[in-house]
Write a protein that holds these residues in place. Structure first.
Motif, mmCIF file in Angstrom:
data_model
loop_
_atom_site.group_PDB
_atom_site.id
_atom_site.type_symbol
_atom_site.label_atom_id
_atom_site.label_comp_id
_atom_site.label_asym_id
_atom_site.label_seq_id
_atom_site.Cartn_x
_atom_site.Cartn_y
_atom_site.Cartn_z
ATOM 1 N N MET A 1 0.852 -1.185 0.000
ATOM 2 C CA MET A 1 0.000 0.000 0.000
ATOM 3 C C MET A 1 0.884 1.230 0.000
ATOM 4 S SD MET A 1 -2.678 1.159 2.952
ATOM 5 C CE MET A 1 -3.435 2.771 2.921
ATOM 6 N N SER A 2 0.750 2.119 -0.936
ATOM 7 C CA SER A 2 1.542 3.333 -0.982
ATOM 8 C C SER A 2 0.620 4.532 -1.013
ATOM 9 C CB SER A 2 2.468 3.346 -2.198
ATOM 10 O OG SER A 2 1.707 3.297 -3.381
ATOM 11 N N SER A 3 1.084 5.623 -0.420
ATOM 12 C CA SER A 3 0.288 6.833 -0.349
ATOM 13 C C SER A 3 1.176 8.013 -0.622
ATOM 14 C CB SER A 3 -0.339 6.982 1.050
ATOM 15 O OG SER A 3 -1.123 5.861 1.354
ATOM 16 N N PRO A 4 0.639 9.083 -1.232
ATOM 17 C CA PRO A 4 1.428 10.295 -1.384
ATOM 18 C C PRO A 4 1.666 10.902 -0.019
ATOM 19 C CG PRO A 4 -0.854 10.721 -1.954
ATOM 20 C CD PRO A 4 -0.741 9.240 -1.757
ATOM 21 N N VAL A 5 2.767 11.606 0.136
ATOM 22 C CA VAL A 5 3.079 12.217 1.413
ATOM 23 C C VAL A 5 3.282 13.697 1.220
ATOM 24 C CG1 VAL A 5 4.121 10.137 2.338
ATOM 25 C CG2 VAL A 5 5.548 11.757 1.140
ATOM 26 N N ALA A 6 3.152 14.428 2.312
ATOM 27 C CA ALA A 6 3.352 15.865 2.266
ATOM 28 C C ALA A 6 4.824 16.171 2.075
ATOM 29 C CB ALA A 6 2.851 16.485 3.571
ATOM 30 N N ASP A 7 5.094 17.372 1.581
ATOM 31 C CA ASP A 7 6.478 17.782 1.440
ATOM 32 C C ASP A 7 7.142 17.794 2.805
ATOM 33 O OD1 ASP A 7 6.207 18.146 -1.264
ATOM 34 O OD2 ASP A 7 5.672 20.273 -1.081
ATOM 35 N N ASP A 39 11.612 8.088 4.364
ATOM 36 C CA ASP A 39 10.789 7.101 3.669
ATOM 37 C C ASP A 39 11.482 5.746 3.585
ATOM 38 O OD1 ASP A 39 8.643 8.743 3.325
ATOM 39 O OD2 ASP A 39 9.165 9.358 1.283
ATOM 40 N N ALA A 40 12.810 5.743 3.723
ATOM 41 C CA ALA A 40 13.547 4.475 3.696
ATOM 42 C C ALA A 40 13.514 3.766 5.041
ATOM 43 C CB ALA A 40 15.000 4.721 3.276
ATOM 44 N N MET A 41 13.130 4.476 6.086
ATOM 45 C CA MET A 41 13.112 3.903 7.431
ATOM 46 C C MET A 41 11.872 3.045 7.641
ATOM 47 S SD MET A 41 14.375 7.203 9.657
ATOM 48 C CE MET A 41 14.198 6.316 11.223
ATOM 49 N N PRO A 42 11.994 1.960 8.433
ATOM 50 C CA PRO A 42 10.813 1.136 8.726
ATOM 51 C C PRO A 42 9.867 1.809 9.708
ATOM 52 C CG PRO A 42 12.735 0.296 9.899
ATOM 53 C CD PRO A 42 13.238 1.374 8.991
ATOM 54 N N GLN A 43 10.353 2.792 10.489
ATOM 55 C CA GLN A 43 9.499 3.483 11.438
ATOM 56 C C GLN A 43 8.697 4.582 10.767
ATOM 57 O OE1 GLN A 43 12.781 3.055 12.090
ATOM 58 N NE2 GLN A 43 12.906 1.893 13.993
ATOM 59 N N MET A 44 7.615 4.946 11.432
ATOM 60 C CA MET A 44 6.885 6.145 11.046
ATOM 61 C C MET A 44 7.665 7.350 11.575
ATOM 62 S SD MET A 44 3.092 4.766 12.107
ATOM 63 C CE MET A 44 3.652 3.449 13.219
ATOM 64 N N VAL A 45 7.872 8.333 10.740
ATOM 65 C CA VAL A 45 8.627 9.529 11.123
ATOM 66 C C VAL A 45 7.724 10.741 10.987
ATOM 67 C CG1 VAL A 45 10.666 10.959 10.671
ATOM 68 C CG2 VAL A 45 10.784 8.470 10.346
ATOM 69 N N ARG A 60 5.592 5.913 5.740
ATOM 70 C CA ARG A 60 5.228 4.815 6.633
ATOM 71 C C ARG A 60 4.014 5.176 7.482
ATOM 72 N NH1 ARG A 60 8.909 3.656 3.988
ATOM 73 N NH2 ARG A 60 7.126 3.204 2.691
ATOM 74 N N TRP A 61 3.890 6.453 7.906
ATOM 75 C CA TRP A 61 2.747 6.875 8.715
ATOM 76 C C TRP A 61 1.443 6.657 7.956
ATOM 77 C CZ3 TRP A 61 1.166 8.545 13.448
ATOM 78 C CH2 TRP A 61 -0.049 9.223 13.520
ATOM 79 N N TYR A 62 1.428 7.097 6.714
ATOM 80 C CA TYR A 62 0.195 6.981 5.929
ATOM 81 C C TYR A 62 -0.087 5.533 5.540
ATOM 82 C CZ TYR A 62 0.248 12.043 5.841
ATOM 83 O OH TYR A 62 0.242 13.361 6.220
#
Length: 354
Positions: A1-7, A39-45, A60-62
């Motif tokens: 599942m992929s989502s666009p992210v904010a700048d 975005d490369a990290m497994p954690q939500m940042v 990851r958050w989204y």
């Protein structure tokens, strides 16, 4: 599942001095690197302004939450927590914002499936040259599987402990029943039941505990606790197991690891050392030296000791962990010909809360 992210947020202070155009280019490059890294990290940042306004989340958050981009900006993030955790998480976050202290908390975060999963939240402030906070950078790590495994282990530990205490109770009941049938053995039976009861009390100290199951002992003293533990051994009543020296207060913080160490020492002495023979002797001495507590265990009169054992058993490793890792102290063994000597050193502040 992929989502666009904010700048990603503008990270001030990272660009070299120069023209406004040069500054913008440098900041854009820093932002691009920041976005790729997060975005490369497994954690939500996530990131916030100095006042705590959330303005950035990585992919990851989204992916985890499944919420629309931007819907958790500002204070919208708090609605993602389990209702029972919201006030606690918000209160902890406000404390960090007010003091600049690192933020760390465990809470249940709503997954895109609709379930709540345990998450470890952490954040640190970014400061400028003057020490002012310019931004907060934080992470959320999914620890739900680990949390539930720990809970399962705690349930199993409690069940095992309950069964062990039941065994002590059954043994005590069998001894009492035998004594009623053989009145001449009553004195011996009462003594034996007393020692079994003492072992049961020692078990509650030395079994594995979580923060929730840790025994609440209040303030006791080191010599009182050691005397209670050692009362299970006949040598204590016979005067061959002596406890001398300074008395020191301790609570559950220090009681459990210390009890585990001396329970292990006494058990081994009863099997192989000074307490395994009629003429053996054990001396426990406690001393306060400045802000440190020194405790020694000295065996004598037991079987001759040829030297240290060829291999280190689990009990030995466990006692080392109790003193060195849990209490931040030191533990040394001396395998003297006349018996084992153990020297323990620990700061007094580690045995009782201030």
């Amino acid at each position: 599942m992929s989502s666009p992210v904010a700048d990603p947020p503008l990270l001030s202070g990272l660009a070299p001095e120069g023209s406004d155009d040069g500054m913008s280019d440098a900041l854009r490059e820093s932002n691009a690197r920041f976005a790729i890294l997060t975005d490369a990290m497994p954690q939500m940042v996530w990131s916030t302004l100095p006042d705590g306004f959330h303005d950035y989340y990585n992919a990851r958050w989204y992916e985890f939450t499944g919420v629309p981009v931007g819907s958790t900006d500002g204070e919208g993030w708090n609605g993602m927590f389990h209702p029972e955790d919201q006030d606690r998480a918000w209160g902890r976050w406000r404390h960090s914002l007010a003091t600049g202290e690192p933020y760390e908390i465990e809470y249940r975060l709503r997954h895109h499936s609709g379930a709540y999963r345990w998450t470890l939240g952490r954040a640190l402030p970014v400061r400028d040259d003057a020490g002012q906070i310019t931004r907060w950078i934080g992470t959320c790590t999914d620890i739900d599987d680990q949390k539930r495994a720990n809970e399962q282990n705690e349930i199993l530990s409690r069940e095992l402990s309950h069964r062990i205490k039941n065994i002590f109770a059954v043994i005590g009941g069998l001894i009492a029943l035998s004594a009623r049938r053989n009145p001449q053995a009553k004195s011996f039976a009462d003594e034996l039941r007393g020692r079994i009861t003492a072992l049961g009390r020692a078990h509650e100290f030395v079994r594995p505990h979580s923060d929730e199951s840790q025994p609440i002992v209040g303030i006791v003293t080191l010599k009182t606790m050691l005397g209670d533990l050692m009362s299970a051994y006949p040598a204590r009543d016979e005067g061959r197991l002596q406890i001398e020296g300074d008395d020191i207060g301790l609570d559950d913080r220090g009681a459990t690891p210390i009890a585990l160490v001396f329970h292990e020492l006494a058990t081994n002495a009863a099997k192989y050392g000074a307490l395994s023979v009629a003429g053996g002797h054990v001396a426990i001495e406690t001393r306060r030296v400045g802000d440190s507590i020194l405790i020694s265990w000295t065996e004598s009169g037991g079987p001759q000791v040829a030297g240290p054992p060829q291999r280190q058993g689990f009990g030995t490793r466990l006692t080392d962990m109790s003193v060195v890792q849990q209490l931040g102290g030191s533990l040394e063994r001396e395998w003297l010909p006349g018996g084992l000597r153990v020297n323990i050193g620990v700061k007094a502040e580690r045995l009782v809360r201030g």
